[in-house]
Write an enzyme that holds these catalytic residues in place. Sequence first.
Site, PDB file in Angstrom:
ATOM      1  N   CYS A   1      -0.568  22.568 -24.344  1.00  0.00           N
ATOM      2  CA  CYS A   1      -0.923  22.621 -23.249  1.00  0.00           C
ATOM      3  C   CYS A   1      -2.438  22.867 -23.903  1.00  0.00           C
ATOM      4  CB  CYS A   1      -0.481  24.323 -22.366  1.00  0.00           C
ATOM      5  SG  CYS A   1      -1.345  24.553 -20.443  1.00  0.00           S
TER       6      CYS A   1
ATOM      7  N   GLU B   1       7.414  27.595 -26.370  1.00  0.00           N
ATOM      8  CA  GLU B   1       7.508  28.551 -26.409  1.00  0.00           C
ATOM      9  C   GLU B   1       7.749  30.015 -25.883  1.00  0.00           C
ATOM     10  OE1 GLU B   1       4.633  27.344 -25.772  1.00  0.00           O
ATOM     11  OE2 GLU B   1       3.514  29.142 -25.110  1.00  0.00           O
TER      12      GLU B   1
ATOM     13  N   HIS C   1       5.415  24.254 -22.713  1.00  0.00           N
ATOM     14  CA  HIS C   1       4.774  25.017 -23.691  1.00  0.00           C
ATOM     15  C   HIS C   1       6.536  25.508 -23.401  1.00  0.00           C
ATOM     16  CE1 HIS C   1       0.485  27.730 -22.497  1.00  0.00           C
ATOM     17  NE2 HIS C   1       1.612  26.989 -21.244  1.00  0.00           N
TER      18      HIS C   1
HETATM   19  N1  GLN Z   1      -5.750  25.215 -17.452  1.00  0.00           N
HETATM   20  C1  GLN Z   1      -5.498  26.117 -19.245  1.00  0.00           C
HETATM   21  C2  GLN Z   1      -7.477  24.932 -19.958  1.00  0.00           C
HETATM   22  O1  GLN Z   1      -7.290  23.899 -19.475  1.00  0.00           O
HETATM   23  C3  GLN Z   1      -4.586  25.402 -20.034  1.00  0.00           C
HETATM   24  C4  GLN Z   1      -3.325  25.957 -18.905  1.00  0.00           C
HETATM   25  C5  GLN Z   1      -2.379  26.684 -20.151  1.00  0.00           C
HETATM   26  O2  GLN Z   1      -2.843  26.531 -21.439  1.00  0.00           O
HETATM   27  N2  GLN Z   1      -1.493  27.656 -20.291  1.00  0.00           N
HETATM   28  O3  GLN Z   1      -7.336  25.977 -20.885  1.00  0.00           O
END
Ligand code: GLN
Length: 193
Positions: A78, A173, A171
């Site tokens: 992410c 995890e 994610h």
């Molecule tokens: N929206 C977040 C970002 O742009 C990422 C979201 C996340 O890691 N769950 O940094």
Amino acid sequence: MRIGVLAVQGAFAEHIAALEKLEVEALPVRLPAELLGLDGLVIPGGESTSISRLLSDYDLAGGIKNLAERDLAIMGTCAGMILLARESADPKVKPLGLMDIRVKRNAFGRQIESFEAELAIPALGEKPFPGVFIRAPIIEQASDGVETLCQLDSSTIVAARQERLLAAAFHPELTDDLRFHKYFVDIVNGSKS
Ligand code: GLN
């Protein structure tokens, strides 16, 4: 084997727990010295703007880039995927520029900020992988050396690998399914080429 988990912000504790379930020694990394002697590094989800700022404040960005040049295996999930990228569409984030991908932050918009999807990831076997997406980015463009591991449709890549670098928009995890972490551990081991 020792895998560090960048622990300046975000979902690092869950990554440490997942790696420990695989009986891997997992250590939080907050200081440049803690990067030494690692076989792999995880950059977790969180807020990529904060993580990128903290990486330079804590003097970690240069150390991570140096180790990546020396083939340290790195998994970014992410926000961590955004940080691995060569290019982010949003100038507020300074990615590390390690992986030959262009990413778009918050790519699913306000209407569907978070969702779960059963993902087809052939590299993990036939059983679908539970994808948890939270204000997730996507990979908008990937160069030739990047292997797509999962896509939602032809223009939405959500997991990819470039040699020892592994990225996911979701994610792993936050699920009980350890296959994505196991895949990374195999890359660290050099047994997944
Ligand atoms: N929206 C977040 C970002 O742009 C990422 C979201 C996340 O890691 N769950 O940094």
